[in-house]
Design a protein around this motif. Structure first.
Motif, mmCIF file in Angstrom:
data_model
loop_
_atom_site.group_PDB
_atom_site.id
_atom_site.type_symbol
_atom_site.label_atom_id
_atom_site.label_comp_id
_atom_site.label_asym_id
_atom_site.label_seq_id
_atom_site.Cartn_x
_atom_site.Cartn_y
_atom_site.Cartn_z
ATOM 1 N N GLY A 311 0.795 -1.218 0.000
ATOM 2 C CA GLY A 311 0.000 0.000 0.000
ATOM 3 C C GLY A 311 0.827 1.268 0.000
ATOM 4 N N ALA A 312 1.990 1.229 0.629
ATOM 5 C CA ALA A 312 2.827 2.426 0.721
ATOM 6 C C ALA A 312 3.715 2.618 -0.502
ATOM 7 C CB ALA A 312 3.697 2.352 1.980
ATOM 8 N N LEU A 313 4.174 1.520 -1.098
ATOM 9 C CA LEU A 313 5.233 1.626 -2.109
ATOM 10 C C LEU A 313 4.806 1.229 -3.521
ATOM 11 C CD1 LEU A 313 8.149 0.095 0.030
ATOM 12 C CD2 LEU A 313 7.521 2.514 -0.235
ATOM 13 N N ALA A 314 3.626 0.660 -3.689
ATOM 14 C CA ALA A 314 3.197 0.228 -5.023
ATOM 15 C C ALA A 314 3.056 1.428 -5.961
ATOM 16 C CB ALA A 314 1.873 -0.528 -4.941
ATOM 17 N N THR A 316 0.983 1.823 -8.600
ATOM 18 C CA THR A 316 -0.321 2.046 -9.233
ATOM 19 C C THR A 316 -1.410 2.106 -8.170
ATOM 20 O OG1 THR A 316 -0.840 -0.299 -9.515
ATOM 21 C CG2 THR A 316 0.446 0.768 -11.261
ATOM 22 N N VAL A 317 -2.506 2.792 -8.517
ATOM 23 C CA VAL A 317 -3.617 2.983 -7.577
ATOM 24 C C VAL A 317 -4.211 1.645 -7.155
ATOM 25 C CG1 VAL A 317 -5.968 3.873 -7.367
ATOM 26 C CG2 VAL A 317 -4.176 5.295 -8.397
ATOM 27 N N TRP A 318 -4.419 0.751 -8.116
ATOM 28 C CA TRP A 318 -5.121 -0.490 -7.793
ATOM 29 C C TRP A 318 -4.285 -1.395 -6.907
ATOM 30 C CZ3 TRP A 318 -9.794 0.554 -8.393
ATOM 31 C CH2 TRP A 318 -10.209 1.386 -9.448
ATOM 32 N N LEU A 319 -2.985 -1.379 -7.082
ATOM 33 C CA LEU A 319 -2.134 -2.152 -6.177
ATOM 34 C C LEU A 319 -2.149 -1.560 -4.767
ATOM 35 C CD1 LEU A 319 0.991 -3.068 -8.350
ATOM 36 C CD2 LEU A 319 -0.749 -4.623 -7.436
ATOM 37 N N VAL A 320 -2.190 -0.239 -4.668
ATOM 38 C CA VAL A 320 -2.282 0.397 -3.356
ATOM 39 C C VAL A 320 -3.592 0.030 -2.673
ATOM 40 C CG1 VAL A 320 -2.465 2.614 -2.147
ATOM 41 C CG2 VAL A 320 -0.734 2.303 -3.922
ATOM 42 N N LEU A 321 -4.696 0.074 -3.421
ATOM 43 C CA LEU A 321 -5.984 -0.317 -2.864
ATOM 44 C C LEU A 321 -5.964 -1.769 -2.392
ATOM 45 C CD1 LEU A 321 -8.436 1.385 -5.386
ATOM 46 C CD2 LEU A 321 -7.954 2.096 -3.037
ATOM 47 N N LEU A 322 -5.335 -2.637 -3.173
ATOM 48 C CA LEU A 322 -5.192 -4.030 -2.759
ATOM 49 C C LEU A 322 -4.376 -4.121 -1.469
ATOM 50 C CD1 LEU A 322 -5.448 -7.085 -3.236
ATOM 51 C CD2 LEU A 322 -3.382 -6.950 -4.678
#
Length: 402
Positions: A311-314, A316-322
């Motif tokens: 969540g902190a380092l991804a 893309t938005v969708w990876l952060v949401l995941l």
């Protein structure tokens, strides 16, 4: 395990045994309603903060100082409530605190200055801290009586109540004044307390002399080992609450500022985290029965650490949401288990100590993230949530024999 609130057990097939099981089920339902009420009322107040800020004419700094009243009242009262539960029992203290919380939530809407707001929030925080310790103490005792790890279900009710309170508040914010909205919450809180309170009050007060034999009453003073264990479980709770507070205040900003997400998507980030945490708590009893407390703590902390790094380092938005969702699943059951174990060690005093440390973590998270974001960056600051979640896992494993 503490004997507080334990009902007399009889043979499973006897009439007395069936009565006791019905009593336990009734107690569980009543306590679940109080947990849901706590989350519902608190969320209802939170969504009206902008309107009350405008009403009082408070600056951002003045509002921040006023909001400290909630924290100060809660932290001071949590320690005192443990003593009240030992003396009068967690059931009566839960009911009285619920009445006070329901009444005090209407007060902020009646203020017209930052000073007055801070003073009434001190009262609100006092009631909020009191009901959190009292109902958790009652829940710890019920878990012992039921001989099932149902503690996460109570915290799931708190989360569901919070989501309902926030959603309802958002719907009525445009059409109802803060006074009408918060007075409506007062009425709802008093009605629910009137319905669920008698169920708690009909059972023996857990710390009353007539309810517990003298040699089974909780000691007013804990020995050194018990204090150390309560502190250990309190630190585990702190690590969890730190992440909750950090994501509540900074998750949306990270999505919008660092990944240029649409404001609607950014706002959904914390909602996704909260939904995942609620789902994790709803399945917490089954998880605890399958894995046990230590494995649940360790697996939860490790899962949250991995999720928050994503969540902190991804990029893309969708990876952060995941990552936010995985973090919510990981953190879901750590706080309930930590508080339950502290209560099993030291009764209401243990619940009070662990809850106070945990609440301190929720207060510490947002400002700590802010300072670290200034010194480094917001993504780097958010990795501290992963560090503390991993720390909770390690501490939980180290305390496996406690």
């Amino acid at each position: 395990m503490p004997l507080l609130n334990k009902l007399r057990t009889t043979g499973a097939g006897s009439p007395g045994g069936a009565t006791d099981m019905r009593s336990l089920a009734g107690l569980r339902t009543a306590l679940t309603l109080f947990f849901a009420l706590d989350g519902f009322l608190f969320a209802g107040w939170v969504v009206r903060i902008p309107a009350i800020k405008q009403q009082t004419g408070a600056s951002a700094g003045d509002l921040g100082l006023a909001l400290l009243g909630v924290s100060a009242g809660a932290v001071v009262t949590m320690t005192l409530t443990g003593r009240l539960c030992r003396r009068f029992g967690s059931h009566p203290v839960t009911v009285v605190s619920a009445v006070l919380l329901s009444l005090s939530i209407a007060l902020p809407a009646l203020t017209h200055s930052a000073l007055a707001l801070g003073l009434v929030l001190l009262v609100f925080g006092t009631a909020y801290g009191g009901i959190n310790v009292a109902m958790n103490s009652a829940a710890v005792d019920l878990v012992a009586a039921m001989r099932r790890p149902v503690m996460p279900s109570f915290h799931a009710a708190f989360s569901l109540g919070g989501m309902l309170g926030a959603g309802l508040g958002g719907l009525v914010a445009a059409g109802l004044s803060p006074v009408a909205h918060l007075l409506g919450l007062t009425v709802a809180g008093l009605l629910l307390t009137a319905a669920a309170g008698p169920v708690l009050l009909r059972h023996p007060s857990p710390a009353a002399p007539e309810a517990v034999p003298a040699d089974e009453r909780p000691r007013a003073r804990l020995d050194g080992r018990s204090r150390r264990l309560v502190t250990v479980f309190g630190v585990i709770a702190l690590c969890t609450a730190y992440g909750e507070g950090a994501l509540a205040d900074w998750g949306a900003l990270h999505l919008e500022q660092d990944l240029h997400a649409h404001p609607g998507v950014a706002a959904a980030g914390y909602s996704l985290f909260a939904l995942a945490m609620t789902a994790g708590r709803l399945s917490g009893t089954a998880l605890l029965e399958r894995l046990g407390q230590t494995r649940t703590l360790v697996a939860g902390g490790a899962t949250a650490a991995v999720g928050m790094l994503l969540g902190a380092l991804a990029p893309t938005v969708w990876l952060v949401l995941l990552g936010f969702a995985v973090t919510g699943l990981g953190l879901a059951n750590i706080f309930p288990v930590a508080v339950a174990r502290a209560g099993a060690v030291a009764g209401p005093g243990g619940v009070a100590g662990a809850s106070t440390l945990g609440y301190g973590g929720m207060l510490l998270g947002p400002p700590a993230i802010g300072f670290l974001a200034d010194w480094f960056s917001l993504p780097a600051a958010l990795t501290t949530v992963a560090v503390l979640a991993a720390g909770a896992a390690l501490i939980g494993y180290a305390a496996r024999d406690a």
